[in-house]
Structures are given as C-alpha cells and as structure tokens.
Write an enzyme that holds these catalytic residues in place. Structure first.
Site, PDB file in Angstrom:
ATOM      1  N   LYS A 134      -3.772  -4.822  -0.146  1.00 30.88           N
ATOM      2  CA  LYS A 134      -2.315  -5.265  -1.558  1.00 30.88           C
ATOM      3  C   LYS A 134      -1.314  -5.212  -0.465  1.00 30.88           C
ATOM      4  CE  LYS A 134      -3.042  -0.207  -3.591  1.00 30.88           C
ATOM      5  NZ  LYS A 134      -4.538   0.036  -3.444  1.00 30.88           N
ATOM      6  N   HIS A 180       4.023   2.815   0.676  1.00 26.77           N
ATOM      7  CA  HIS A 180       3.019   3.245   0.104  1.00 26.77           C
ATOM      8  C   HIS A 180       2.352   4.225   0.749  1.00 26.77           C
ATOM      9  CE1 HIS A 180      -0.491   2.409  -2.506  1.00 26.77           C
ATOM     10  NE2 HIS A 180      -0.886   2.777  -2.192  1.00 26.77           N
ATOM     11  N   SER A 185      -7.702  -0.655   1.419  1.00 23.31           N
ATOM     12  CA  SER A 185      -7.673  -0.237   0.401  1.00 23.31           C
ATOM     13  C   SER A 185      -5.803  -1.035   0.558  1.00 23.31           C
ATOM     14  CB  SER A 185      -8.338   0.656  -0.121  1.00 23.31           C
ATOM     15  OG  SER A 185      -6.862   1.151  -1.836  1.00 23.31           O
ATOM     16  N   ARG A 235     -14.090   4.304  -6.694  1.00 31.36           N
ATOM     17  CA  ARG A 235     -13.884   5.414  -4.886  1.00 31.36           C
ATOM     18  C   ARG A 235     -13.725   6.617  -6.181  1.00 31.36           C
ATOM     19  NH1 ARG A 235     -10.493   3.173  -1.633  1.00 31.36           N
ATOM     20  NH2 ARG A 235     -10.171   5.336  -0.685  1.00 31.36           N
ATOM     21  N   ASP A 285      -9.554  -4.514  -4.627  1.00 32.49           N
ATOM     22  CA  ASP A 285      -9.300  -3.021  -4.147  1.00 32.49           C
ATOM     23  C   ASP A 285      -8.938  -3.064  -5.598  1.00 32.49           C
ATOM     24  OD1 ASP A 285      -8.398  -0.961  -3.552  1.00 32.49           O
ATOM     25  OD2 ASP A 285      -5.949  -1.489  -4.037  1.00 32.49           O
TER      26      ASP A 285
HETATM   27  N1  URA Z   1      -3.640   4.881  -1.703  1.00 26.24           N
HETATM   28  C1  URA Z   1      -4.802   3.342  -2.073  1.00 26.24           C
HETATM   29  O1  URA Z   1      -4.695   2.689  -1.993  1.00 26.24           O
HETATM   30  N2  URA Z   1      -5.461   3.473  -1.728  1.00 26.24           N
HETATM   31  C2  URA Z   1      -6.600   4.563  -1.550  1.00 26.24           C
HETATM   32  O2  URA Z   1      -7.746   4.412  -0.798  1.00 26.24           O
HETATM   33  C3  URA Z   1      -5.696   5.490  -1.164  1.00 26.24           C
HETATM   34  C4  URA Z   1      -4.637   5.695  -1.588  1.00 26.24           C
END
Ligand code: URA
Length: 435
Positions: free
Chosen positions: A187, A82, A183, A168, A161
């Site tokens: 996930k 990620h 966040s 956001r 999220d």
């Molecule tokens: N990626 C995400 O999944 N969440 C964030 O807040 C920033 C980048």
C-alpha cells in the site's frame, strides 16, 4: 503454471519464484483465482513462511496490481504512517491532523479492521458521508491542493491487498510476517509516499506477541522500503492493553476529537501520538530534533490547528463536519452498561486481545466478509494496568446493540482483567526504533 501447484509448493515449504508469486497475485486480483484457493495459499504462507526475497516479490506484485503513484512534483516530502494493528489504536485520526498542521503533507493509505484489531477506514466511516475509496486522481489532487489525504485500497491503489486483506480477516491468516509486511508495504509503495513511519505493535493485542517477532517484522519492512527507495523508520510500541480508553469505531473517533480539542486524554494515547507525530515531523525535516518536533506537535493541539486540520480532511472527503463540532450527534448504542471490578488491589492485566475480541463480538469488527459493522458499539476502558482498584469500581462501559452480545462480551471483559494484591508497575509504551 496453475494455482494448485503453487499452493502445494508453498504447503511443502518450498520457495516460490517471483513469476509464481506474480501469477498468483494477478490471478487473484483479476478474479481468475477464487477465494478458496487464495485462502489455502495464505494459510500455507502463514504456516511455512517466506524468504525475504519472496516477501519482496509479493510486495511488488501487490503494489503493482493497481496503479503506481508518483508524488514527484506533487508532494516531494510527503509522509505516511501505518500501524500493524492493535486495539483502541486511533492514532492516525490524531497524528495525521497534527503532522499536517505542522506543515508536512500526509498521504495516508489505511486499512479496515483485521481480526480483533480495529482499522482506520472503519473508524472514519463512523462520520456520515466520509469517502475513503479515492481514485488515484482524487488522491493526488487532494494531496497537491491541501496536503492531507486518506484512502483505503481502491480499484486503483493496491487492489490485491484490498482483496487479500478482507480474506485474511476471516480465514485466520492475519498473523504472518510475510503477509503483514507485504500488505502494509505494498500500500505504501503504491501510494508513492517517500517517508514512512511504521508503528509495529507488540503484545497480546498485536499480531506479533513477542518483541523478537515484532523486531523481525519491523526490520523486514524497513528493508523492503529501502529496496523501493523509501525512507522508513519503525517504532516498536506496546499493545498489551488497549491504547487510550475507547475501543470501537465511533467511540474512538470521539476520543480522538477530544484529544485534538485539548481535553484531558488518556496519558498513553497522548504520549504515543505526540511521539509518533514528532518522529514524522523530524523525518520530514520540519524540525531539527525530535524534542523540537514534540513541541510543534503539542502546539498544534493547543492552538487548535490540528483540530482544524482534521475538520478539513473530513470536509474534503465528504464527511459531515458537524459531527466533529458536536460529538453528541454520533448515534448511541441502545444498551450502555457498566461492568465493575471484582476485587480490590492493583490491575495487573487488561488483556488487549480479549477486549478486541469483545468489541468484534459486539459488532465493531467482522467475523465474515459480508458482515456489516455497527459503528455505535464498543467499549470504554476506564483504567490502565498499574491502577489501584476497589471492588465495585466501574472498569468498563459496554455499548451494545443486543443483550445476548452484551452478556458474551461482558464475560470476555471480566476475564480480560487480572488483579494483584501488591503494587504493579505501569506498562512501558515504547520498546525501540528501527531505522
Ligand atoms: N495492517 C495492514 O495493512 N495489513 C496487515 O496485514 C496488518 C496490518
């Protein structure tokens, strides 16, 4: 307990209890707490911060807002990666197929564009038919059968999220260490993946502009992962200029496919993808060293196995694979225009944030939650910091759907570049690895 008291408590810099955090997240997910209160709360968190204990509680509440997946017996060594968000960051589209082709299952939970940064889900949606909101069952079945799956948050997986992320994006509440950490990690934890590689971007085109903040975010996420029994590594990588050449959804998909075909690619993108793939392959114990893993990653490209793996992923999720075989099928923006260098010299800056903002302005990202993305629009950046430049050389090619937006984007792009009369060093790509 009520939402206003919780907002006020955070506004006044007080630490929230685990119960208050759970109450707020559950209330927002279930629709009992409206967007305007969640936006006020997110802004209070951004301004006042959270302790590590609060951030862990927030991560847990968000992960548990939907179903918690266990991959035990399905893919015991599955890996996920990620990125914290950048401009031109199409690494997942390249790295996931490479790693899968090297025999390591990849269970990927991705996001949409956020502010000026692009998102993998939006990019993949450039391919007609592609389904990216898989149910828990679909996610697990595909992973078990084929060893590759990619989904965004859905009603099943980390729905809190999904809602908060979209809010956001349009309320100026993205660049907060606790909000980003929770966040991303919620996930990852909901999806059950045991191995996680985080790509924490640093620079003007990242949410963490300094190495110090990026390191803090990286360490926090690694430690949250540990609390949930996950093995997490975080690479710190540069985002002071766009990654690769393409910025904008369909343009980035095409750049990714070209790299997987073994065509000449932007050196920074190639190096980044090979290194990230190698780290993941090594984490999954498919290689004894990162060097060996790098060779495996390069081989996966040269043998065409990685491209086949991308096509498999697209086909499994309903996407039209003929777009991968024939990139000319991607619809083109109605206006395509070059912008030229205004000086001789060396490029000393291509401000990634401004390039990202220009692409949002063109319609590649969202300004309000209801905005629809135009997958065709975006920017090709022809040069990198440190390149020698002659006045009049093409610096950018802008793909736009209307003249007014093109002119606004062009102004931003021209201002994004700085020139130097003396030679300029190339930007570093990697700043370290947090384990
Ligand atoms: N990626 C995400 O999944 N969440 C964030 O807040 C920033 C980048």
């Amino acid at each position: 307990m009520n939402a206003v008291d919780i907002i006020i408590k955070k506004r006044d810099s007080k630490a929230l209890t685990d119960e208050e955090i759970r109450f707020f997240i559950d209330g927002y997910t279930e629709g009992k707490i409206p967007d305007y209160q969640a936006a006020a709360w997110a802004m209070a968190v951004l301004c006042r911060g959270m302790t590590a204990r609060e951030t862990t509680a927030l991560t847990r509440a968000m992960a548990e807002s939907g179903e918690m997946v266990s991959l035990k017996g399905i893919a015991d060594i599955a890996v996920d990666k990620h990125s914290t968000g950048g401009v031109g960051d199409k690494t997942t589209l390249i790295v996931q197929p490479i790693v899968t082709a090297c025999g390591l299952p990849v269970a990927k939970m991705s996001g949409r564009g956020l502010g000026f940064s692009g998102g993998t889900i939006d990019k993949f949606e450039s391919i007609p038919g592609m389904r990216l909101n898989l149910s828990k069952e679909e996610f697990l079945n595909q992973l078990k059968q084929y060893g590759t799956v990619l989904s965004g948050q859905s009603a099943d997986l980390a729905p809190a999220d999904g809602k908060l992320y979209a809010l956001r994006d349009v309320t100026g509440t993205v660049p907060s260490i606790p909000l980003i950490a929770s966040s991303i990690m919620s996930k990852k934890i909901a999806a059950g993946t045991p191995l996680i590689l985080l790509d924490v971007k640093v620079g003007n085109g990242a949410f963490m502009e300094t190495l110090e903040k990026a390191e803090k975010l990286a360490r926090l996420m690694v430690s949250i992962g540990k609390k949930f029994g996950r093995s997490v590594k975080a690479e710190l990588t540069d985002m002071n200029q766009p990654l690769g050449y393409a910025v904008g959804n369909a343009l980035e998909v095409q750049e990714a496919v070209r790299m997987l075909r073994g065509e000449k690619s932007a050196p920074d993108l190639y190096e980044h993808c090979i290194e990230s793939s190698a780290l993941m392959i090594k984490m999954g114990k498919k290689a004894k060293s990162v060097d060996e893993a790098r060779h495996m990653a390069e081989d996966a490209i040269h043998t065409g196995k990685a491209l086949e793996s991308l096509k498999l992923l697209v086909r499994l999720q309903g996407g039209d694979v003929s777009y991968i075989d024939d990139l000319a099928k991607f619809p083109k923006a109605p206006i395509i225009r070059d912008l030229y260098a205004r000086s001789d010299g060396w490029l000393s800056e291509i401000n990634a944030r401004m390039v990202g903002e220009a692409s949002v302005l063109l319609g590649a990202g969202r300004v309000t939650k209801a905005d629809r993305i135009d997958h065709r629009v975006g920017i090709i950046v022809h040069h990198k910091v440190g390149d020698p430049i002659k006045k009049g050389m093409p610096l950018f090619t802008v793909h736009a759907n209307n003249e007014e937006k093109l002119n606004q984007a062009a102004e931003l792009l021209n201002n994004a570049c700085k020139y130097s009369e003396s030679e300029v060093e190339k930007l570093p790509q990697f700043y370290g690895l947090i384990e």
